[in-house]
Structure formats: structure tokens, C-alpha cells
Design a protein around this motif. Sequence first.
Motif, mmCIF file in Angstrom:
data_model
loop_
_atom_site.group_PDB
_atom_site.id
_atom_site.type_symbol
_atom_site.label_atom_id
_atom_site.label_comp_id
_atom_site.label_asym_id
_atom_site.label_seq_id
_atom_site.Cartn_x
_atom_site.Cartn_y
_atom_site.Cartn_z
ATOM 1 N N SER B 125 0.847 -1.191 0.000
ATOM 2 C CA SER B 125 0.000 0.000 0.000
ATOM 3 C C SER B 125 0.883 1.242 0.000
ATOM 4 O O SER B 125 1.822 1.338 0.785
ATOM 5 C CB SER B 125 -0.884 0.018 1.250
ATOM 6 N N ASP B 144 -2.264 -1.096 -5.595
ATOM 7 C CA ASP B 144 -1.159 -1.072 -4.628
ATOM 8 C C ASP B 144 -1.611 -1.685 -3.317
ATOM 9 O O ASP B 144 -2.447 -1.139 -2.607
ATOM 10 C CB ASP B 144 -0.615 0.358 -4.427
ATOM 11 N N ARG B 146 -3.298 -3.259 -0.337
ATOM 12 C CA ARG B 146 -4.726 -3.288 -0.028
ATOM 13 C C ARG B 146 -5.342 -1.914 -0.202
ATOM 14 O O ARG B 146 -6.420 -1.640 0.288
ATOM 15 C CB ARG B 146 -4.944 -3.680 1.429
ATOM 16 N N HIS B 147 -4.620 -1.002 -0.817
ATOM 17 C CA HIS B 147 -5.035 0.399 -0.788
ATOM 18 C C HIS B 147 -6.076 0.732 -1.839
ATOM 19 O O HIS B 147 -7.252 0.859 -1.518
ATOM 20 C CB HIS B 147 -3.775 1.266 -0.914
#
Lengths: 410, 324
Positions: B125, B144, B146-147
Motif C-alpha cells: 500500500s 497497490d 490493499r489500498h
Amino acid sequence: MVRPIAITGGRVVDPASGFDAPAMVVIRDRVVAGIGNDAPPADAEIIDATGLVIAPGLIDAGVFRADAAACHAGGITRVVLMPDQRPPLDDPALVSFAQQMGKPDVWVHPLVAATRGLEGHELAEIGLAREAGAVGVATGRHGIASAAVMHRLLSYASAFDMVVVTHAEDAALTAGAVATEGDYATRLGLPAAPAFAEAMAVARDIRLAEATGARLHIRQVTTAEGLDLVRAARARGVRVTAGITPAHWLLGETAVAGFRSFARLSPPLRADADRRAVADAIADGTIAVIASGHDPRTQEDKRLPFADAAPGMAGAETLLALSLSLVQTGAMTLGAVLRTMTDAPARLFGLAGGVLATGAPADLMLFDPGAPWRIDGAAFRGAGNTPFDGLPVQGRVQMTIKGGDVVWRG
Amino acid sequence: MDRSPHPAIAAGAHPFPHSHLLGIAGLQAWEMLFLLDEAERWVGVNRSRQKHGEQLAGLTQINAFFENSTRTLLSFEIAGKRLGADVVNLGASGSSMKKGETLLDTASTLNAMHPDMLVIRHGSSGAVQLIAEKVDCPVLNAGDGRHEHPTQALLDALTIRRRKGRIEGLTVAICGDILHSRVARSNFQLLTALGARIRAVAPPTLLPPDVGHLGAESFTDMDKGLAGADVVMMLRLQTERMDGAYVPSTREYFRFYGLTEARLSHAASDVLVMHPGPMNRGVEIDGAIADDIARSAVTEQVEMGVAVRMACLDVLTRTRRGAW
């Protein structure tokens, strides 16, 4: 024969005795020879401290590197060194070496690793390490996962009456986590652990300290729940103390927005209510020690995606100014704030410094409590990984004296 | 579909005043709608025989995928090529990161080759934002950690809008591994900004505790979570998260959180079923539902993906092409 020094015109604050008044300090033969309002000795070198506070040199109770330049600029004359070195300070010889490395500029008081390699399994030779100069035992950046090992550690350390410094985060719950579970971590998609992971570790370690009679110092207690446990334990006589670094009462989880890796700390920054609880706990004495947690990191360690960046911040040069915010808000007196960085750590670790009294080592600092400046990591004498970059603060060290020698002039 | 410009754009707002597309967070609703409208144009082009445009002719697009992907990489490659860009792919196995080079050194290396567009996927992330701060060309986040995965959310929204004619007022149930999903995070923000009601349906171990702050109402009972839903968006459950880590087993997961005919009967009669792919048939979705073209939009999502990515590549390079 070195000339005596007379520091005149300043306000002398000694938290240990409660002294807080205008006075002259005379230094002779590396010790404080007198505090009072007599005429300065005829042969003395005069240092004009008009408008400044004269206080004991700070004792920074928990740094990861003894960074002399940064310490002097921050008014720090003694540091308590964490065992997280390469190699870890898990051997009396390494402790002995660490103890010598700062002299004469900054005295280093090492903590011996609680377990071999800081791995949390086998007890290190903490008794021999004490003889080699260790002032306490520390579990390092992490707590000890096993309750059985922690129990044995506290039990064994109690025989030497050595304080055991722990890191309070439940190991399993916080494995892989880089943030506190909450709005920000969820939004940014960061691996997170619940804030109560701290309370679980605090509760366990307090119970074990109570069972063994050992002295426990929790280096950072950062949540309201954890602080309540410490407060209650102290009230019933458990030998537990708590510490903190400025980040945890000045910054909250919002500081990680934008993936600012300089705000990647361990324990992670908390919600606003916890942040305020920390400030309250310093004011009411539940938290007795403020330390910088000075942990210089290079660009290679920090210019990474947030979760991959190393935790830690440079703190020695900002410790005093950030702590003085508690005076500026009216929460505490100057003496009470200085106590957390002088007398309190000196008593906790049994150190000679931290006092300004006749016969004490001439470790002291002069600072202007009102001087405004802006924190600028790039201008630091040491590493610049501060999460406070750009923050305007008040209070600046003008002079640091270690063992009667002027080691820093601001 | 002819759409008049959003009132904000009609009033003079720049339709997309951003150098990069790093996430849905930070976008205004009209900017999201602008991208959807732009993508709409490319849907027609993609269905025609002559699919080749010249908008990005002479520009270099690097797809740097530090995390394995087949579908998304292919989609970005086709999108770039259809716009006439010179497309180069850099996979995780081909990168020097394997040899210990830091992410920012890799970014500097890529930057030195003067790309006009960087499409980046990374497992951490915030990694794409970090690279964007270091390079001189537009950066598009292709996922990216878990973002965020903004183009996935945009293609989902485009699919919904084309099938349902609107997004506002719809109830969208997003089901499955929400904790680890960047698709869910981007979709929560995009769909709520466009006026949909969002539900997050998952076992508690896969549901972030503060999902409400992202505008979603959370459900651990799937039947209740699906009740009356206009759209059901299933998420992929990665196999390493089963087997006792977050859920006890595949069969237990399917029993309580798999999309079956019986469970889907709680949703609206004209429910639309979506999945970002690749699907685990029999784990999170019953195969027959996935294949039902009347209800499933899974292949359409793939088609919209190319159109959305063409729109994003076009819009992000307009400033350097002088094409606004």
C-alpha cells in the motif's frame, strides 16, 4: 587546574530538590561546587545565562543509538541505550564496550538484552552484565511473546533488583501490523492491529511483575486502556513505571495520511482519544519518564512504502522543545516536565546525574524556554527522520555542559 | 449515450486537474463522471473493426507490474496499443528488485528512460504514490497492496451504469474478502460518491472494523446483506486466506458466503452479478450464476476495463500532448 565556571543571571530549576529560583551555579573540578547568590569566584570564567533556564543535563531513557552530536544539541548528557544493537547487547563484554563508547561527551548507560539475541527464548547473563555496567534489562523493540519466558525473566531479574524494560504489544496480535486498527489504516489499506493489543501485554506484564516482585518499566504506554492498567497497578503497590516519547501525545493516527513513513513508529500512532489520555497521564504522574526513543534511520530505511519502512524516529534534538509543550499548554510546571527527563530516569536506573546540587556531576544545560523555532530534519546535527518536520516549537537549548566541559553552544 | 457535462464542468471546473491517478480518494464526483463519459466513447471504438487510434502515437507507456498479474496487465497493454502508444511491460520477475535494487532506484531508472506514462502495480500500500513523487510523468495506479485499484472501480461503475442506466440510488452489495481488497476500497469511495448505497458483506474476520467510515454498511449474514440488492459484487478469496487462517475451509466459506441461486433470490429480481476476476468457481460463486449472461456482467467488466484504461491513459497524457 581548570578554571572554575560561574553561570550567572539564570533561573535554576532542579526537579530533584524542587529548587526553582534565580541563582548562580559554580562548577569546579567537574562537579557543581555551589548554587546561590554570592559573588562569583574571582578566577571564574563567567557564563551569562540571563533569560535562560539552568537545569540538569537531560537523561534520555531509551535511545537506539548514542548519537553524541544530536544529544548535545538536545541538552542530553546521558543516554540509556537499548540493547537493539548489532550485535544485540546480550553479553557482558558487549555491555562493557557500549558503556565506554560515549565517554567523555555523552555517558552511555546500556541496558542488557533480556534474552540471547533478543530472540525471546533463553535468558542472557544479566547478572554478569550488571557487573559490566548494565543499568537494567530490556526486551528490546519487541516484547517477549512467551509468558513463561517473561515470568522467568522477571523472577530472575528481581534477585538483582534490576529494572526490566519492556515493549508492550501482544506479539501475536501485532504480527505484521504497521498501524493501529481504525479509520486511517482501513482507508490506506495498511496491515493493522487493534489498540487493545497494548493493554493485553500491559496486563500480562503487570501481573507477572506483581507475582515476582520485580521492577517493571514499560517503555511506552500509548493507550488510555493501557494507562488505566498502570494507574491501577501503581495504586496497589506494584513496582511498575511507564514511559513515553513525544510522538504519542503530539501525533495521532492522522499523521500516517499520505503514507508518511517518518510517522511509522512502534507502537504505531493511536486514535485521538488515546493521544489525549497520554498527555493526561504525564500530567498526573502515571507516566513518569519522557524519552526521545532516538532511532536514526537512513533514507534507505524510510523511503519505502509505509509498511516496508523501518519504524522509528530521530528524537534527541527535539526532546526538550516537544516536551515543553506540556508547560506551554498549562498542563504541567517546568519543574515537573524536566523531572520526567532528569530525576525520574536517574532514580529508575540508579544514575548519578539528573540533579543540580552541590557535589553532583557538572552535567547541565542552559535553554531559552521561550525561543521559537521550526523543526527542520534537514538541519539536524544527526539523522533527520523526524515526523515533526516543519512544526513550530518553543524552547531551545543554548548550551550543554558535560562533566564541566562546554560541549555545545546553540 | 449522449451526456451533457456535469454542472461543475459547465461552470468552468477543469474536468481532471490531476497529474496522476493514484486512487479514487481525492477525486471529485464530476471528475469520476468525466472519466466514465470518456470511457463510454472508447466502448464503441473497441467494438468496431478499426480499433486503432493515434492519440498516444510516439509516447512510451511502461507497465511496471511488481506483483503478478495477467488480466490487468493485458488490459493496460491493449488499451495503450489501441491508442497508438509504444507499450513496454516490466514484470516482477524481470525487474532488478529481485536483485536487491530499491523501489526508488527502480523508479529513477524507469524515469531516466523518459516514459510518458507509467502504469504501476505493487504489493505494498502506498508504493505507487511513492514512485509518483519521484518521476516526471503521469503515474496510473494499477493496484497497490490493499489500498486502491482505481481503474477497477471505474470499470465496475461503467458496467453498472450501462446495465442499470444509473448508479445513484442503487444498492450495491460487495461480498467477500473486504479486509485485503483494494478493489473494495476503491469501489466504496467511488460508488458512494456517485450516490449508491453500499453494503459490505463478509465474515467478521475479513471485514475491517471501520468500514463504516468508508460509507459502507456491514453485514455478516449474507442473506440479509443481499436483501433487495440491485448489484452483487463478489470478491476473490485468495486460497492462502482459507484453510483456517481467516476462514476455516473452502466448503464452509461457500456454505455461508458463496453466491448461490438460493442466496441470490434475496436480491432484487433484476440483480446484476459482478466479479473482478479471476473467479474461484465453487468457492465464492456458483458457476451457473457466473455464466448466466442475463445476470452476470463478468465478461462485460473485462470489456469495460479496456475502455476505462484507454480513457485514463488519454486523459492523463493530455497535458503533455497539449490536447486539452
